[in-house]
Design a protein around this motif. Structure first.
Motif, short mmCIF file in Angstrom:
data_model
loop_
_atom_site.label_atom_id
_atom_site.label_comp_id
_atom_site.label_asym_id
_atom_site.label_seq_id
_atom_site.Cartn_x
_atom_site.Cartn_y
_atom_site.Cartn_z
N ASP A 109 2.47 -15.35 -3.18
CA ASP A 109 0.91 -15.47 -2.35
C ASP A 109 0.14 -14.25 -1.45
O ASP A 109 -0.98 -13.84 -1.67
N LEU A 110 1.10 -13.20 -1.53
CA LEU A 110 0.96 -11.80 -1.12
C LEU A 110 -0.12 -10.78 -2.05
O LEU A 110 -1.17 -10.77 -1.65
N GLN A 111 0.42 -11.57 -3.68
CA GLN A 111 -0.10 -10.44 -4.92
C GLN A 111 -1.47 -11.27 -4.87
O GLN A 111 -2.42 -10.43 -5.18
N GLU A 112 -2.11 -12.56 -4.49
CA GLU A 112 -3.51 -13.31 -4.71
C GLU A 112 -4.00 -12.62 -3.18
O GLU A 112 -5.12 -11.77 -3.47
N ALA A 113 -3.45 -12.10 -2.51
CA ALA A 113 -4.50 -12.02 -0.94
C ALA A 113 -4.91 -10.55 -0.77
O ALA A 113 -5.73 -10.24 -0.39
N PHE A 114 -4.05 -9.41 -1.47
CA PHE A 114 -4.27 -7.97 -1.67
C PHE A 114 -4.87 -7.86 -2.92
O PHE A 114 -5.35 -6.61 -3.20
N ALA A 115 -5.18 -9.16 -3.45
CA ALA A 115 -5.74 -8.99 -4.98
C ALA A 115 -7.05 -7.81 -5.02
O ALA A 115 -6.67 -7.17 -5.93
N ASP A 116 -7.85 -7.92 -4.06
CA ASP A 116 -8.76 -7.30 -4.01
C ASP A 116 -9.32 -5.33 -2.73
O ASP A 116 -9.99 -5.11 -2.59
N VAL A 117 -7.73 -5.44 -2.42
CA VAL A 117 -7.45 -4.26 -1.77
C VAL A 117 -6.84 -2.98 -2.59
O VAL A 117 -6.17 -3.21 -3.39
N PRO A 118 -7.90 -2.27 -2.45
CA PRO A 118 -7.22 -1.59 -3.84
C PRO A 118 -6.40 -0.56 -3.40
O PRO A 118 -6.10 -0.39 -1.91
N LEU A 119 -5.31 -0.41 -4.24
CA LEU A 119 -4.23 0.55 -4.30
C LEU A 119 -4.41 2.22 -4.12
O LEU A 119 -3.40 3.03 -3.63
#
Length: 141
Positions: free
Chosen positions: A61-71
């Motif tokens: 779920d976090l992977q989905e939530a963070f998908a657009d947050v740049p690393l």
């Protein structure tokens, strides 16, 4: 920050940090001496992962939530706002599911029947319940 520094600052085990990195939740870079270093902005991501784990939220779920947050590079306020809105929808669905379970469980405990015919908690999506109770022969295909 070194992986050890990140571990000390966040309270997360080094092995867990490596796992989060393999999942793409956090990232690091390598020095000329091939040592792993984490940018400071990864602290927020690790803190959010820790909170989610404590609440029983799957890392997927976090992977989905963070998908657009740049690393790479420090995420902007807008990046975090988008992630927050996406995660809020997931949390709302989870909250509704828990409330539904709570209502069904309260009714089930109060009832005490444990009837496979009537109990939607023990036997959800029962397709044969409408045909009556008892054993049935299922034809082989």
């Amino acid at each position: 920050m070194t992986v050890g520094d990140m571990s000390k600052r966040t309270g997360v085990a080094v092995s867990a940090l490596h796992y989060y990195e393999r999942m793409g939740l956090i990232t690091s870079f390598r020095t000329a001496g091939n040592q792993r270093r984490f940018p400071r902005h990864m602290l927020r991501r690790v803190a959010l992962v820790s909170v989610a784990k404590r609440l029983g939220i799957p890392l997927s779920d976090l992977q989905e939530a963070f998908a657009d947050v740049p690393l790479t590079g420090t995420p902007s306020h807008e990046d975090w706002q988008k992630a927050s809105r996406r995660w809020k929808r997931v949390l709302e669905q989870r909250r509704q599911g828990i409330e539904r379970l709570e209502k069904e469980l309260t009714g089930c405990i109060g009832c005490g029947c444990l009837s496979m015919k009537a109990c939607t908690l023990l036997n959800p999506d029962d397709e044969l319940g409408d045909t009556g109770a008892g054993a049935r022969r299922v034809p082989l295909e």
